[in-house]
Design a protein around this motif. Structure first.
Motif, mmCIF file in Angstrom:
data_model
loop_
_atom_site.group_PDB
_atom_site.id
_atom_site.type_symbol
_atom_site.label_atom_id
_atom_site.label_comp_id
_atom_site.label_asym_id
_atom_site.label_seq_id
_atom_site.Cartn_x
_atom_site.Cartn_y
_atom_site.Cartn_z
ATOM 1 N N GLU A 95 0.830 -1.207 0.000
ATOM 2 C CA GLU A 95 0.000 0.000 0.000
ATOM 3 C C GLU A 95 0.866 1.259 0.000
ATOM 4 O O GLU A 95 0.581 2.221 -0.711
ATOM 5 C CB GLU A 95 -0.926 0.021 1.215
ATOM 6 C CG GLU A 95 -2.085 -0.934 1.109
ATOM 7 C CD GLU A 95 -2.934 -0.956 2.379
ATOM 8 O OE1 GLU A 95 -2.591 -0.245 3.363
ATOM 9 O OE2 GLU A 95 -3.934 -1.691 2.396
ATOM 10 N N LYS A 96 1.908 1.238 0.810
ATOM 11 C CA LYS A 96 2.803 2.394 0.904
ATOM 12 C C LYS A 96 3.500 2.653 -0.426
ATOM 13 O O LYS A 96 3.611 3.788 -0.884
ATOM 14 C CB LYS A 96 3.837 2.140 2.004
ATOM 15 C CG LYS A 96 4.644 3.328 2.404
ATOM 16 C CD LYS A 96 5.532 2.982 3.592
ATOM 17 C CE LYS A 96 6.339 4.153 4.044
ATOM 18 N NZ LYS A 96 7.185 3.817 5.203
ATOM 19 N N LYS B 88 1.558 6.552 -6.818
ATOM 20 C CA LYS B 88 0.420 7.377 -7.208
ATOM 21 C C LYS B 88 0.734 8.861 -7.006
ATOM 22 O O LYS B 88 0.420 9.691 -7.857
ATOM 23 C CB LYS B 88 -0.802 6.973 -6.378
ATOM 24 C CG LYS B 88 -2.112 7.431 -6.913
ATOM 25 C CD LYS B 88 -3.235 6.842 -6.081
ATOM 26 C CE LYS B 88 -4.574 7.106 -6.704
ATOM 27 N NZ LYS B 88 -5.661 6.510 -5.922
ATOM 28 N N ASN B 89 1.366 9.201 -5.880
ATOM 29 C CA ASN B 89 1.741 10.589 -5.607
ATOM 30 C C ASN B 89 2.755 11.095 -6.626
ATOM 31 O O ASN B 89 2.673 12.239 -7.079
ATOM 32 C CB ASN B 89 2.301 10.741 -4.194
ATOM 33 C CG ASN B 89 1.228 10.630 -3.130
ATOM 34 O OD1 ASN B 89 0.047 10.784 -3.411
ATOM 35 N ND2 ASN B 89 1.642 10.350 -1.917
ATOM 36 N N GLU C 121 0.934 17.222 -12.621
ATOM 37 C CA GLU C 121 0.718 18.621 -12.267
ATOM 38 C C GLU C 121 1.788 19.529 -12.858
ATOM 39 O O GLU C 121 1.541 20.692 -13.108
ATOM 40 C CB GLU C 121 0.686 18.783 -10.746
ATOM 41 C CG GLU C 121 -0.551 18.209 -10.102
ATOM 42 C CD GLU C 121 -0.472 18.208 -8.581
ATOM 43 O OE1 GLU C 121 0.569 18.640 -8.036
ATOM 44 O OE2 GLU C 121 -1.443 17.777 -7.947
ATOM 45 N N GLN C 122 2.961 19.003 -13.060
ATOM 46 C CA GLN C 122 4.076 19.781 -13.597
ATOM 47 C C GLN C 122 4.591 19.115 -14.865
ATOM 48 O O GLN C 122 5.662 18.521 -14.864
ATOM 49 C CB GLN C 122 5.196 19.878 -12.568
ATOM 50 C CG GLN C 122 4.755 20.520 -11.275
ATOM 51 C CD GLN C 122 5.830 20.443 -10.219
ATOM 52 O OE1 GLN C 122 6.865 19.837 -10.418
ATOM 53 N NE2 GLN C 122 5.583 21.065 -9.092
#
Length: 180
Positions: A118-119, A125-126, A133-134
């Motif tokens: 999960e981590k 994902k992040n 975003e950039q």
């Protein structure tokens, strides 16, 4: 003291123990190849530290602290946890089967593996979201020069361009500087 300085100090403080654990791991692999010679997927018998102490000469082995650290790293390895989760049998220091893995230990190993997965997925994902975003981050707007290939019978496109020989003896197109 800044957070970065504190991290650097922490790393420097634990460096000798890490090196000692690596040396202990190499020693364990050399002394007990039946258990430590493989890729890390062999569950160890409970109380293996006592077996190591009994079967080895104290004068020629690494410190028990470094051996404990090596065992801690060994038992936190993904392959080790996977073997526990799959309920592979535990082994003594000589490679013989000691006992089966208890259900609670297998369940605990599965839980650790699930959390790690999960981590990792969350980090991935992040990272993808940040990259989205950039989109131009780290990229420079550099235009590639347009090169017009000339055929042998075609004159240069402008009088500012003139074919010249380069050092390799090939004919290339170089621009002449405009009169100022």
């Amino acid at each position: 003291m800044s957070e970065e300085q504190q991290k650097d100090e922490n790393v420097q403080q634990h460096q000798p123990l890490r090196e000692a654990a690596q040396n202990a791991r190499a020693w364990l692999k050399e002394q007990f190849p039946e258990v430590f010679g493989g890729g890390g997927g062999v569950p160890l018998a409970i109380g293996i530290e006592k077996q190591i102490r009994e079967k080895s000469d104290a004068e020629h082995r690494p410190s028990m602290r470094s051996i404990r650290e090596a065992l801690r790293l060994w038992t936190r390895h993904h392959k080790y946890l996977k073997a526990l989760a799959d309920k592979k049998p535990r082994h003594n220091i000589d490679g013989s089967v000691a006992e089966p893995v208890k259900d609670e230990h297998a369940r605990f190993a599965r839980e650790i593996l699930r959390r790690r997965k999960e981590k990792t997925q969350k980090r991935h994902k992040n990272a993808q979201r940040e990259a989205a975003e950039q989109p131009d981050a780290g990229k420079q707007d550099v235009e590639k020069p347009q090169v017009k290939k000339l055929s042998n019978d075609e004159p240069p496109a402008t009088d500012q361009q003139k074919p010249q020989l380069n050092w390799g003896g090939k004919l290339t197109l170089k621009k002449k500087k405009a009169n100022q």
